[in-house]
Enzyme design. Structure first.
Site, PDB file in Angstrom:
ATOM      1  N   LYS A 131      25.727  25.678  26.677  1.00 32.30           N
ATOM      2  CA  LYS A 131      26.965  25.268  27.365  1.00 32.30           C
ATOM      3  C   LYS A 131      26.930  23.779  27.715  1.00 32.30           C
ATOM      4  CE  LYS A 131      28.850  28.635  29.463  1.00 32.30           C
ATOM      5  NZ  LYS A 131      29.117  29.723  30.391  1.00 32.30           N
ATOM      6  N   LYS A 169      59.195  41.304  39.472  1.00 35.00           N
ATOM      7  CA  LYS A 169      58.119  42.287  39.344  1.00 35.00           C
ATOM      8  C   LYS A 169      58.385  43.204  38.144  1.00 35.00           C
ATOM      9  CE  LYS A 169      55.790  45.994  41.774  1.00 35.00           C
ATOM     10  NZ  LYS A 169      55.847  46.965  42.848  1.00 35.00           N
ATOM     11  N   LYS A 208      29.764  21.300  26.236  1.00 34.77           N
ATOM     12  CA  LYS A 208      30.691  20.590  27.121  1.00 34.77           C
ATOM     13  C   LYS A 208      30.370  19.102  27.205  1.00 34.77           C
ATOM     14  CE  LYS A 208      31.955  24.668  29.635  1.00 34.77           C
ATOM     15  NZ  LYS A 208      33.254  25.065  30.132  1.00 34.77           N
ATOM     16  N   PHE A 245      28.564  24.368  35.994  1.00 37.88           N
ATOM     17  CA  PHE A 245      27.894  25.609  36.394  1.00 37.88           C
ATOM     18  C   PHE A 245      28.029  26.619  35.266  1.00 37.88           C
ATOM     19  CE2 PHE A 245      26.369  26.050  40.821  1.00 37.88           C
ATOM     20  CZ  PHE A 245      26.513  24.731  41.200  1.00 37.88           C
ATOM     21  N   ASN A 259      39.358  36.438  39.619  1.00 38.66           N
ATOM     22  CA  ASN A 259      37.989  36.961  39.555  1.00 38.66           C
ATOM     23  C   ASN A 259      37.374  36.942  40.951  1.00 38.66           C
ATOM     24  OD1 ASN A 259      36.624  34.297  39.971  1.00 38.66           O
ATOM     25  ND2 ASN A 259      37.720  33.836  38.081  1.00 38.66           N
ATOM     26  N   PRO A 291      43.098  25.516  29.754  1.00 41.96           N
ATOM     27  CA  PRO A 291      42.359  24.284  29.412  1.00 41.96           C
ATOM     28  C   PRO A 291      40.971  24.309  30.034  1.00 41.96           C
ATOM     29  CG  PRO A 291      44.002  23.859  31.119  1.00 41.96           C
ATOM     30  CD  PRO A 291      44.228  25.271  30.645  1.00 41.96           C
ATOM     31  N   ASP A 292      39.997  23.703  29.371  1.00 46.75           N
ATOM     32  CA  ASP A 292      38.647  23.579  29.937  1.00 46.75           C
ATOM     33  C   ASP A 292      38.616  22.261  30.730  1.00 46.75           C
ATOM     34  OD1 ASP A 292      35.909  23.001  30.413  1.00 46.75           O
ATOM     35  OD2 ASP A 292      35.358  24.401  28.814  1.00 46.75           O
ATOM     36  N   ILE A 293      38.645  22.396  32.043  1.00 45.60           N
ATOM     37  CA  ILE A 293      38.782  21.219  32.916  1.00 45.60           C
ATOM     38  C   ILE A 293      37.535  20.340  32.829  1.00 45.60           C
ATOM     39  CG2 ILE A 293      39.172  20.467  35.302  1.00 45.60           C
ATOM     40  CD1 ILE A 293      40.468  23.320  35.720  1.00 45.60           C
ATOM     41  N   ASP A 352      39.573  32.198  32.161  1.00 48.18           N
ATOM     42  CA  ASP A 352      39.560  31.737  30.767  1.00 48.18           C
ATOM     43  C   ASP A 352      40.941  31.850  30.121  1.00 48.18           C
ATOM     44  OD1 ASP A 352      36.834  31.043  30.547  1.00 48.18           O
ATOM     45  OD2 ASP A 352      36.325  33.174  30.566  1.00 48.18           O
TER      46      ASP A 352
HETATM   47  O1  C5P Z   1      32.751  27.996  29.652  1.00 42.48           O
HETATM   48  P1  C5P Z   1      32.428  28.468  31.020  1.00 42.48           P
HETATM   49  O2  C5P Z   1      33.626  28.995  31.768  1.00 42.48           O
HETATM   50  O3  C5P Z   1      31.311  29.437  31.112  1.00 42.48           O
HETATM   51  O4  C5P Z   1      31.924  27.148  31.749  1.00 42.48           O
HETATM   52  C1  C5P Z   1      31.610  27.096  33.103  1.00 42.48           C
HETATM   53  C2  C5P Z   1      31.699  25.697  33.613  1.00 42.48           C
HETATM   54  O5  C5P Z   1      32.867  25.038  33.130  1.00 42.48           O
HETATM   55  C3  C5P Z   1      31.847  25.663  35.114  1.00 42.48           C
HETATM   56  O6  C5P Z   1      31.307  24.440  35.562  1.00 42.48           O
HETATM   57  C4  C5P Z   1      33.348  25.715  35.302  1.00 42.48           C
HETATM   58  O7  C5P Z   1      33.763  25.183  36.554  1.00 42.48           O
HETATM   59  C5  C5P Z   1      33.839  24.864  34.142  1.00 42.48           C
HETATM   60  N1  C5P Z   1      35.130  25.298  33.591  1.00 42.48           N
HETATM   61  C6  C5P Z   1      36.245  24.500  33.707  1.00 42.48           C
HETATM   62  N2  C5P Z   1      37.422  24.891  33.136  1.00 42.48           N
HETATM   63  C7  C5P Z   1      37.519  26.055  32.457  1.00 42.48           C
HETATM   64  C8  C5P Z   1      36.395  26.873  32.335  1.00 42.48           C
HETATM   65  C9  C5P Z   1      35.213  26.469  32.914  1.00 42.48           C
HETATM   66  O8  C5P Z   1      36.148  23.438  34.322  1.00 42.48           O
HETATM   67  N3  C5P Z   1      38.670  26.408  31.931  1.00 42.48           N
END
Ligand code: C5P
Length: 408
Positions: A345, A295, A349, A331, A216, A313-315, A285
């Site tokens: 959000k 390739k 989270k 953020f 992105n 994974p959502d870190i 995402d």
């Molecule tokens: O769910 P969303 O992507 O909108 O959430 C944004 C926040 O979560 C940001 O702080 C981003 O750095 C963190 N994030 C993360 N891992 C992901 C997606 C988002 O740490 N896979």
């Protein structure tokens, strides 16, 4: 955006002792002035062999002072007058000999005299060594530098690399831009002294095959500005960066990663050792289910390949779920209904603080505006350049530490 004047109102006494690196001091005067400082240059006799007072006078717009016997000072006390009006003294370059002199408290020329005569609690001393690597490594120099720091001086550098003598190693004076940034950092309030801060920044890149991937437009600028602001505020900072082309802020430990999973693998073991976690990274995402080894070629019959995706994974949520979690700041980049989306959000989270911003207004830009949302409500940090915003956010975070961070 007007240029920030981070040193506005500061008066710097810049001392040059003898060293080839004096040529960088000319640029340093310009950098300090550009940042808003006024600069008074003092040179030793040895320094005059490397660069002329005329050059330094023209750049600083003030006559250079070189001798304690200069009768132009009405009271003939240049060492007193100069140090009473300065907010800091910076010696750049500081030769091995000059450092030795400082350690002994000798005062046989104007610059060393001024160092000794300065009011120690009002006029801090910063020293940028510049010398050959053997001179720097010599036990006498190392002993002197330790003593200088023990006496309260702040050491800036030295850097490593090519030296004027043709050798390579430690002892180079830092570049003018680095020294100016160090001066700016020096004057920032130490709101995060003793704290450890972990930051993610930039996009992630999820490979489809060896030459393509999903990513992105995140530039990493906000995360890097936060790393700099936290470091300036006295924190020990670790920055986990996705693929971006930004210089590492001074004094920040940086780990480069590419994918979300690599970012998570870097962050999770580090998180419990940190007091604060700030997730600015725009983590992709989804990632391709599989990565092709070679390739993917276009088919002759114009068939388009289908891309199966898996969720990353959502870190941030993973860090927030750790039993020993740091204070977590997220953020939220949204395109509309910022307050509502950011608030949701934050709860989803399970983090104490979220920072909302409008995605199209921030990606790749040097300025932005932020909306802070916590359990008590919300407020704005108005439109500014990203370093100014980062410093304000660091202040907000520092103010919230110490209180027990209740789950959202
Ligand atoms: O769910 P969303 O992507 O909108 O959430 C944004 C926040 O979560 C940001 O702080 C981003 O750095 C963190 N994030 C993360 N891992 C992901 C997606 C988002 O740490 N896979």
């Amino acid at each position: 955006m007007p240029e920030r004047q981070d040193l506005a109102g500061r008066h710097i006494l810049l001392g040059l002792s003898g060293g080839i690196a004096s040529y960088k001091s000319a640029e340093l005067v310009r950098e300090l002035s550009r940042a808003g400082a006024t600069v008074q240059v003092v040179m030793t006799e040895a320094a005059e062999h490397f660069i002329t007072p005329v050059t330094m006078q023209a750049l600083s717009n003030r006559p250079v002072v070189t001798s304690q016997w200069d009768a132009r000072e009405p009271n003939n006390m240049a060492h007193i007058n100069l140090t009473r009006e300065a907010d800091a003294m910076l010696i750049a370059p500081a030769s091995a000999d000059f450092i030795a002199k400082l350690v002994q408290g000798r005062a046989d020329d104007l610059l060393s005299l001024a160092c000794l005569a300065r009011p120690i609690d009002r006029c801090p001393l910063l020293v940028a060594p510049a010398m050959n690597r053997e001179m720097w490594a010599h036990p006498a120099t190392q002993r002197n530098v330790r003593q200088l720091v023990a006496d309260g001086a702040t050491l800036l550098g030295p850097g490593a690399g090519d030296q004027a003598c043709g050798e390579v190693g430690d002892g180079r004076m830092l570049e003018a831009v680095e020294l100016c940034e160090a001066m700016i950092a020096f004057f920032q309030p130490k709101l995060l002294a003793g704290r450890r801060v972990l930051i993610t920044a930039g996009p992630t890149f999820e490979p489809i095959d060896p030459v393509r991937g999903i990513t992105n437009h995140s530039s990493g600028k906000m995360g890097f500005a936060l790393a700099r602001a936290a470091q300036e505020a006295g924190a020990q900072v670790t920055l986990v960066a996705g693929p971006v082309h930004l210089p590492t802020p001074r004094g920040v430990a940086r780990l480069d990663v590419q994918t979300a999973r690599q970012m998570q693998a870097a962050v999770l073991p580090l998180a419990p050792q940190h007091d604060v976690f700030i997730a600015t990274a725009a983590v992709a995402d989804w990632r391709p289910d599989t990565t092709a080894d070679h390739k993917i070629k276009k088919q002759g019959d114009r068939r388009v390949p289908t891309l199966a995706l898996t969720e990353n994974p959502d870190i941030l949520a993973a860090v927030a779920a750790l039993p020993q979690r740091p204070y977590c700041v997220g953020f939220a980049a949204e395109s509309e209904q910022l307050l509502q989306h950011a608030s949701e959000k934050r709860l989803r989270k399970n983090i104490p603080l979220i920072v909302g911003n409008l995605g199209p207004a921030t990606f790749g830009r040097d300025d932005n505006a932020l909306l802070l949302v916590d359990e008590n409500g919300h407020h704005d940090i108005p439109h500014a350049d990203k370093l100014t915003l980062a410093r304000a956010l660091v202040g907000e975070i520092a103010g919230r530490l110490g209180q027990p961070h209740a789950p959202a």
